[in-house]
Design a protein around this motif. Structure first.
Motif, short mmCIF file in Angstrom:
data_model
loop_
_atom_site.label_atom_id
_atom_site.label_comp_id
_atom_site.label_asym_id
_atom_site.label_seq_id
_atom_site.Cartn_x
_atom_site.Cartn_y
_atom_site.Cartn_z
N GLU A 1 46.66 47.59 58.46
CA GLU A 1 45.30 47.81 57.95
C GLU A 1 45.32 47.89 56.43
OE1 GLU A 1 42.38 47.76 59.56
OE2 GLU A 1 43.61 47.11 61.26
N LYS A 2 46.35 48.51 55.87
CA LYS A 2 46.50 48.59 54.41
C LYS A 2 46.63 47.19 53.82
CE LYS A 2 47.68 51.20 50.68
NZ LYS A 2 46.91 52.31 50.11
N ILE A 3 47.44 46.35 54.44
CA ILE A 3 47.64 44.99 53.94
C ILE A 3 46.36 44.19 54.04
CG2 ILE A 3 48.86 42.82 54.38
CD1 ILE A 3 51.30 44.49 55.21
N LYS A 4 45.65 44.31 55.15
CA LYS A 4 44.39 43.58 55.33
C LYS A 4 43.36 43.99 54.28
CE LYS A 4 44.87 42.79 60.31
NZ LYS A 4 44.35 43.14 61.67
N LEU A 5 43.28 45.31 54.01
CA LEU A 5 42.36 45.80 53.00
C LEU A 5 42.74 45.27 51.62
CD1 LEU A 5 39.99 47.56 52.13
CD2 LEU A 5 41.56 49.52 52.03
N PHE A 6 44.04 45.28 51.33
CA PHE A 6 44.52 44.73 50.06
C PHE A 6 44.10 43.27 49.91
CE2 PHE A 6 47.89 42.02 48.26
CZ PHE A 6 47.81 42.41 46.94
N LEU A 7 44.30 42.47 50.94
CA LEU A 7 43.96 41.05 50.87
C LEU A 7 42.46 40.84 50.70
CD1 LEU A 7 46.37 39.64 53.60
CD2 LEU A 7 46.55 39.35 51.13
N ASN A 8 41.65 41.64 51.37
CA ASN A 8 40.20 41.54 51.21
C ASN A 8 39.78 41.92 49.79
OD1 ASN A 8 39.76 40.70 53.84
ND2 ASN A 8 39.44 42.78 54.62
N ASN A 9 40.38 42.99 49.26
CA ASN A 9 40.05 43.40 47.89
C ASN A 9 40.49 42.34 46.89
OD1 ASN A 9 38.96 45.80 48.80
ND2 ASN A 9 40.81 47.00 48.45
N LEU A 10 41.67 41.75 47.12
CA LEU A 10 42.16 40.69 46.24
C LEU A 10 41.22 39.50 46.27
CD1 LEU A 10 44.41 39.60 44.39
CD2 LEU A 10 45.57 38.77 46.45
N GLU A 11 40.77 39.13 47.46
CA GLU A 11 39.84 38.01 47.59
C GLU A 11 38.55 38.28 46.82
OE1 GLU A 11 38.15 35.16 51.17
OE2 GLU A 11 38.62 37.25 51.62
N ASN A 12 38.05 39.50 46.88
CA ASN A 12 36.82 39.85 46.15
C ASN A 12 37.03 39.78 44.64
OD1 ASN A 12 35.22 40.29 48.42
ND2 ASN A 12 35.88 42.43 48.62
N ILE A 13 38.21 40.18 44.18
CA ILE A 13 38.50 40.12 42.75
C ILE A 13 38.53 38.68 42.27
CG2 ILE A 13 40.34 40.50 41.04
CD1 ILE A 13 41.03 43.09 42.54
N LEU A 14 39.09 37.79 43.09
CA LEU A 14 39.29 36.41 42.67
C LEU A 14 38.04 35.53 42.79
CD1 LEU A 14 42.76 35.67 44.32
CD2 LEU A 14 42.30 36.21 41.93
N LYS A 15 37.07 35.94 43.59
CA LYS A 15 36.00 35.03 43.96
C LYS A 15 35.14 34.57 42.79
CE LYS A 15 32.72 38.67 45.37
NZ LYS A 15 31.98 39.25 46.53
N ASP A 16 35.00 35.39 41.73
CA ASP A 16 34.18 34.99 40.59
C ASP A 16 35.04 34.62 39.36
OD1 ASP A 16 35.06 37.52 40.05
OD2 ASP A 16 33.15 38.26 39.26
N LYS A 17 36.33 34.34 39.61
CA LYS A 17 37.23 33.95 38.50
C LYS A 17 37.63 32.49 38.66
CE LYS A 17 37.40 38.45 37.55
NZ LYS A 17 36.97 39.06 38.82
N THR A 18 36.68 31.65 39.05
CA THR A 18 37.00 30.27 39.41
C THR A 18 37.40 29.42 38.21
OG1 THR A 18 34.63 29.75 39.28
CG2 THR A 18 35.53 30.29 41.45
N ASN A 19 37.17 29.91 36.99
CA ASN A 19 37.58 29.14 35.81
C ASN A 19 39.04 29.36 35.46
OD1 ASN A 19 36.88 31.83 35.05
ND2 ASN A 19 36.79 31.20 32.90
#
Length: 242
Positions: free
Chosen positions: A111-129
């Motif tokens: 669950e910790k790993i899944k939460l980490f991956l979801n948080n990482l995805e949210n951080i990256l989603k608006d950094k497309t440049n």
């Protein structure tokens, strides 16, 4: 040949992000990434006593770790995105895994790993440049990252603890793992290969291995296909680029 500079204790945060990233011979940066007890994703420096440092980060909250030179990953990427940084941004995800004794501990870790991956995805989603790369020594984490379908390049950091093959877009070989035959196989498969050189000795030794008195015909042939990663930009430039 691309030259990637690792954020380490050699430079503080201000010097690294104001000076090092703007050196005209630097093609990108690499950042060590971990997660605190309260699920804050941070970048930090690895040094001697790495195992204890990583354990301390994962077992304490962000506010409890203020004595460390540490910064939120989201803040770093937001800054790089704002200045429209054109170099490669490579994230070395330090594994979250630890030995689990009970089934409940295993479930909690997943669950910790899944939460980490979801948080990482949210951080990256608006950094497309940003030109993003993500790698880890953890096969499990890399596999989950691949399944996420993130719009980044996914790689694997090769270590002595896991020599089984995994298909990714790039590989990072630490000094003790450098094997030109294996590296040639990956380059022939159109994979990118990075050599991590963490000390002056390793830089000098690999130069001899690739271009100096110990260089083989295979080494000379592969030289321009390789990418270098390390803590010492000026020394690496002088050794390999001048």
């Amino acid at each position: 040949m691309n030259l990637i500079i690792q954020k380490s204790i050699k430079y503080n945060i201000q010097d690294f992000f104001n000076t090092v990233i703007n050196l005209d011979f630097v093609d990108g940066i690499s950042l060590n990434v971990g997660v605190t007890k309260d699920d804050k994703i941070v970048i930090f420096n690895l040094s001697s006593g790495n195992d204890e440092l990583v354990k301390s980060i994962y077992s304490n909250t962000y506010n409890e770790l203020k004595n460390l030179e540490m910064i939120m990953l989201d803040d770093v990427l937001a800054y790089l995105s704002k200045i429209n940084y054109k170099g490669r941004v490579m994230l070395n995800i330090i594994p979250l895994e630890h030995k689990c004794i009970t089934e409940d501990e295993t479930k909690a870790l997943m669950e910790k790993i899944k939460l980490f991956l979801n948080n990482l995805e949210n951080i990256l989603k608006d950094k497309t440049n940003l030109d993003m790369f993500i790698h880890s020594t953890s096969r499990n984490l890399v596999t989950l990252l691949k399944n996420k379908g993130l719009k980044t390049k996914i790689g694997f950091a090769v270590t002595t603890t896991d020599l089984n093959y995994i298909d990714v877009e790039y590989y990072v070989f630490a000094y003790e793992m450098i094997n030109l035959i294996l590296i040639k196989q990956e380059i022939d498969l159109k994979k990118e290969v990075f050599l991590y050189l963490g000390s002056a000795y390793e830089i000098s030794s690999i130069y001899d291995y690739l271009r100096g008195s110990k260089a083989t015909d295979l080494a000379k042939k592969l030289y321009n296909e390789l990418n270098l990663m390390g803590d010492y930009p000026e020394l690496m430039k002088k050794t390999f680029l001048d």
